[in-house]
Design an enzyme around this catalytic site. Structure first.
Site, PDB file in Angstrom:
ATOM      1  N   VAL A 149      55.009  11.749 103.974  1.00 56.20           N
ATOM      2  CA  VAL A 149      54.228  12.938 103.609  1.00 56.20           C
ATOM      3  C   VAL A 149      54.871  14.201 104.178  1.00 56.20           C
ATOM      4  CG1 VAL A 149      51.994  14.081 103.776  1.00 56.20           C
ATOM      5  CG2 VAL A 149      52.098  11.610 103.413  1.00 56.20           C
ATOM      6  N   VAL A 156      41.095  13.427 102.235  1.00 49.40           N
ATOM      7  CA  VAL A 156      40.160  12.720 101.354  1.00 49.40           C
ATOM      8  C   VAL A 156      40.765  12.619  99.963  1.00 49.40           C
ATOM      9  CG1 VAL A 156      37.836  12.666 100.385  1.00 49.40           C
ATOM     10  CG2 VAL A 156      38.213  13.627 102.669  1.00 49.40           C
ATOM     11  N   LYS A 195      36.324   8.774 104.799  1.00 45.14           N
ATOM     12  CA  LYS A 195      36.311   9.763 103.726  1.00 45.14           C
ATOM     13  C   LYS A 195      34.879  10.099 103.308  1.00 45.14           C
ATOM     14  CE  LYS A 195      40.684   7.903 101.992  1.00 45.14           C
ATOM     15  NZ  LYS A 195      41.319   7.106 100.914  1.00 45.14           N
TER      16      LYS A 195
END
Length: 449
Positions: free
Chosen positions: A22, A141, A214
């Site tokens: 990421v 999320v 989440k």
């Protein structure tokens, strides 16, 4: 520290902690789409410092001209950093230290760390507001799906009545693969691991904890309630068998791991009067419902607003590209001067909502019992249901392989009734010699249209 709202005359200077897939994805995205991002942000976004475990590792991106910090917490003190991006993970430890230090110094903080936000989000939001900084977590999320922004901004005029959805791609891949192949859970999990959809230790995903993190975040945004991760009841998918998938199909359903947050026992959305039910459980979802068509490692979130109606957010829930996209979207917001409350309303206006008792919830339920294959077992189960006040809509005995070893399955669906009645029936059956394993209990997802 310069306020994010005053950065329109110079670049937004960013430090990144964590250079895995990421982190490097964020660097590539900022470089490849630099002109487009600057046009939309109003200023350039520049990476001025990075930190990771191994400085010498080849990550496929050139970071030689970027300042390196062996101790990532040192980035919070740098004068050439306006925003700290945390992509390390972990609910505590260095990631939390970095968050506290950055926000304490008035620097905005962007994270993809769902566990940290779920466990410490209130503390960090209060620190951000006190320091006139921003706490952003779109990437925490559902990966690249803009569900946080959708709830905070797109649905801001609505009273949210229910939030639910498929919040974990690993579980969704496993369940939908079981549908298409007929394979059992263990075999499908191994396939998911081989394809990289499941970790070597998949417990965090298949036990529902990832989805629960989440859900707790979404509930806080949607209902204006303080995060209470401890109140999220969590059941994973490891007990789901191929026979359950097949039985659900016969009944007109598919099985999905659903995270749901719902206000009960009061006027929906009236935080002071209502109680909040938060849980993650495998559920039967009717084939006509949009979530039934979400397959593979995909996430989908449904929010029901009192004026907007049903809103569906769907897309890739993980991966370097989608998650990096969400991180950079947060950076663009900061470059534009968005430092508004992380959870849509100021933390001082967020109330601790008591957890709802699910016992009074009305609905239909699928139950599957693993029993000894002998006469009288069905009568025993039926008697327990009768004594607990549970009305049986249908009862079947799905076929097992010839090597089942004298074991049989009994699957039943209840008529609509209170959940506490089902719980009572299971209590009556507890310790029965007829049951060879714990029953599998799956609610049937109610569709409000």
């Amino acid at each position: 520290m310069t306020d994010a709202g005053q950065l329109h005359d110079k670049p937004l200077r960013v430090a990144i902690a964590g250079l895995g897939t990421v982190g490097t994805g964020v660097i590539r995205l900022l470089r490849e789409n630099a002109a487009l991002i600057e046009a939309r942000a109003g200023v350039p976004i520049a990476i001025t410092a990075v930190s990771a475990r191994d400085r010498s590792r080849d990550r496929g991106v050139d970071i030689s001209h970027i300042a390196w910090e062996d101790d990532m917490t040192a980035m919070a003190a740098r004068d050439d950093v306006d925003v700290v991006v945390e992509l390390v993970g972990g609910s505590d430890g260095p990631a939390l230290v970095l968050a506290r230090q950055a926000l304490g110094r008035g620097k905005s903080f962007v994270t993809a760390n769902k566990a940290m936000v779920a466990m410490h989000g209130m503390e960090l939001a209060e620190a951000a507001e006190a320091g006139n900084a921003a706490l952003k977590f779109e990437a925490a999320v559902a990966g690249g799906i803009p569900v946080v922004k959708g709830l905070r901004e797109g649905a801001a005029a609505n009273r949210i009545e229910r939030i639910y959805g498929i919040l974990n791609g690993t579980c969704n891949y496993i369940l939908s693969a079981m549908e298409s192949t007929g394979a059992d859970f263990a075999e499908t999990l191994q396939e998911a691991q081989a394809l990289g959809y499941a970790e070597a230790d998949p417990a965090f995903d298949i036990d529902g904890v990832d989805a629960a993190h989440k859900l707790a975040i979404l509930a806080a945004i949607g209902f204006g309630s303080r995060i209470d991760f401890s109140a999220v009841a969590c059941t994973g998918i490891a007990a789901v068998r191929a026979a359950d998938i097949a039985q659900a199909d016969v009944l007109g359903y598919v099985i999905r791991l659903i995270g749901m947050a719902d206000m009960l026992d009061g006027e929906p959305g009236a935080v002071g009067e209502a109680k909040l039910l938060q849980r993650v459980r495998p559920c039967l979802v009717h084939k006509r419902h949009p979530l039934a068509h979400v397959t593979g490692p995909t996430n989908a979130v449904v929010a029901e607003g009192n004026f907007s109606g049903r809103l569906l957010f769907q897309g890739a829930g993980a991966g370097d590209g989608p998650t990096a996209s969400a991180v950079v979207a947060d950076l663009i917001d900061l470059a534009r001067g968005d430092t508004y409350s992380p959870f849509s309303v100021p933390t001082r206006a967020m109330e601790a909502v008591p957890a709802a008792d699910p016992g009074g919830r009305m609905g239909r339920t699928y139950l599957r019992f693993t029993v000894t294959d002998r006469p009288g077992v069905l009568a025993e189960i039926a008697a327990a249901m009768r004594d607990a006040g549970v009305s049986i809509e249908s009862l079947n005995q799905p076929a097992l392989s010839e090597n089942a070893g004298g074991e049989a399955l009994v699957a039943l669906v209840t008529h609509e009734g209170e959940e506490r009645s089902v719980t009572r029936a299971l209590e009556l059956l507890e310790g029965s010699d007829s049951l060879t394993g714990p029953p599998l209990v799956m609610p049937i997802l109610k569709d409000r249209g």
